[in-house]
Design a protein around this motif. Structure first.
Motif, short mmCIF file in Angstrom:
data_model
loop_
_atom_site.label_atom_id
_atom_site.label_comp_id
_atom_site.label_asym_id
_atom_site.label_seq_id
_atom_site.Cartn_x
_atom_site.Cartn_y
_atom_site.Cartn_z
N ASN A 194 -0.68 11.32 12.63
CA ASN A 194 0.72 11.67 12.53
C ASN A 194 1.43 10.46 11.95
OD1 ASN A 194 3.23 12.74 12.74
ND2 ASN A 194 3.33 12.67 14.97
N PHE A 195 1.57 10.40 10.62
CA PHE A 195 2.16 9.24 9.98
C PHE A 195 3.65 9.16 10.26
CE2 PHE A 195 -1.47 10.36 7.21
CZ PHE A 195 -2.25 9.26 7.51
N LYS A 196 4.09 8.00 10.73
CA LYS A 196 5.49 7.80 11.07
C LYS A 196 6.28 7.17 9.93
CE LYS A 196 4.89 9.15 15.30
NZ LYS A 196 5.37 10.40 15.78
N PHE A 197 5.63 6.26 9.19
CA PHE A 197 6.37 5.52 8.17
C PHE A 197 5.38 4.90 7.20
CE2 PHE A 197 8.34 1.56 6.68
CZ PHE A 197 9.49 2.07 6.12
N ALA A 198 5.71 4.92 5.91
CA ALA A 198 4.87 4.28 4.90
C ALA A 198 5.76 3.61 3.87
CB ALA A 198 3.96 5.28 4.22
N ASP B 199 0.67 -5.55 -3.49
CA ASP B 199 0.06 -4.30 -3.96
C ASP B 199 -0.67 -3.58 -2.83
OD1 ASP B 199 -0.39 -2.40 -5.96
OD2 ASP B 199 -2.33 -3.24 -6.48
N ILE B 200 0.07 -3.38 -1.73
CA ILE B 200 -0.48 -2.72 -0.54
C ILE B 200 0.51 -1.65 -0.06
CG2 ILE B 200 -0.92 -3.08 1.93
CD1 ILE B 200 -2.11 -5.75 1.30
N VAL B 201 -0.05 -0.53 0.40
CA VAL B 201 0.76 0.47 1.09
C VAL B 201 0.55 0.26 2.58
CG1 VAL B 201 1.12 2.93 1.51
CG2 VAL B 201 0.58 2.13 -0.80
N GLU B 202 1.64 0.08 3.30
CA GLU B 202 1.59 -0.12 4.75
C GLU B 202 2.02 1.18 5.42
OE1 GLU B 202 3.95 -3.54 5.82
OE2 GLU B 202 3.33 -4.57 3.99
N VAL B 203 1.15 1.73 6.28
CA VAL B 203 1.43 3.00 6.95
C VAL B 203 1.41 2.78 8.45
CG1 VAL B 203 0.73 5.40 7.23
CG2 VAL B 203 0.25 4.20 5.08
N ASN B 204 2.54 3.04 9.10
CA ASN B 204 2.61 2.98 10.57
C ASN B 204 2.17 4.33 11.11
OD1 ASN B 204 3.63 0.36 10.70
ND2 ASN B 204 5.70 1.08 10.37
N SER C 17 2.94 3.63 17.15
CA SER C 17 3.74 2.43 17.40
C SER C 17 2.97 1.13 17.31
CB SER C 17 4.43 2.54 18.76
OG SER C 17 3.45 2.63 19.77
N ASP C 18 1.68 1.14 17.63
CA ASP C 18 0.94 -0.12 17.64
C ASP C 18 -0.21 -0.18 16.63
OD1 ASP C 18 -0.51 1.79 18.95
OD2 ASP C 18 -1.26 0.45 20.50
N ILE C 19 -0.26 0.77 15.69
CA ILE C 19 -1.33 0.78 14.70
C ILE C 19 -0.72 0.88 13.30
CG2 ILE C 19 -3.35 2.00 13.81
CD1 ILE C 19 -3.85 3.04 16.63
N VAL C 20 -1.11 -0.08 12.45
CA VAL C 20 -0.66 -0.09 11.06
C VAL C 20 -1.89 -0.02 10.17
CG1 VAL C 20 0.60 -1.35 9.30
CG2 VAL C 20 1.38 -1.44 11.66
N LEU C 21 -1.85 0.88 9.20
CA LEU C 21 -2.93 1.03 8.24
C LEU C 21 -2.49 0.37 6.94
CD1 LEU C 21 -5.59 2.44 7.28
CD2 LEU C 21 -4.16 4.40 6.71
N PHE C 22 -3.33 -0.52 6.40
CA PHE C 22 -3.05 -1.18 5.13
C PHE C 22 -3.99 -0.62 4.07
CE2 PHE C 22 -1.69 -4.18 8.36
CZ PHE C 22 -0.44 -4.54 7.89
N ILE C 23 -3.42 -0.06 3.02
CA ILE C 23 -4.21 0.49 1.92
C ILE C 23 -4.08 -0.46 0.74
CG2 ILE C 23 -4.51 2.43 0.34
CD1 ILE C 23 -3.20 4.18 2.55
N LEU C 24 -5.19 -1.05 0.33
CA LEU C 24 -5.21 -1.99 -0.78
C LEU C 24 -5.28 -1.21 -2.08
CD1 LEU C 24 -7.84 -4.41 0.77
CD2 LEU C 24 -5.36 -4.58 0.89
#
Length: 56
Positions: free
Chosen positions: A5-9, A16-21, A24-31
């Motif tokens: 359930n993506f909250k914010f990107a 050159d990274i997409v940061e996806v919250n 609340s305590d997990i962030v996904l970094f897409i290179l």
């Protein structure tokens, strides 16, 4: 497979990274550079399709 359930990107052009919250305590970094380098088109002209998508 977990249904995220993506909250914010947000795209960070400096690194050159997409940061996806995800939560609340997990962030996904897409290179982006790494992922974009793995895209292979059967026909080199197919890349034009990607440039047309934002205009649709």
């Amino acid at each position: 497979m977990k249904d995220f359930n993506f909250k914010f990107a947000i795209y960070n052009p400096i690194v050159d990274i997409v940061e996806v919250n995800i939560v609340s305590d997990i962030v996904l970094f897409i290179l982006c550079t790494d992922f974009n380098a793995t895209v292979i088109f059967p026909d080199a002209n197919d890349v034009v399709y990607l440039y047309q998508l934002p205009n649709k």
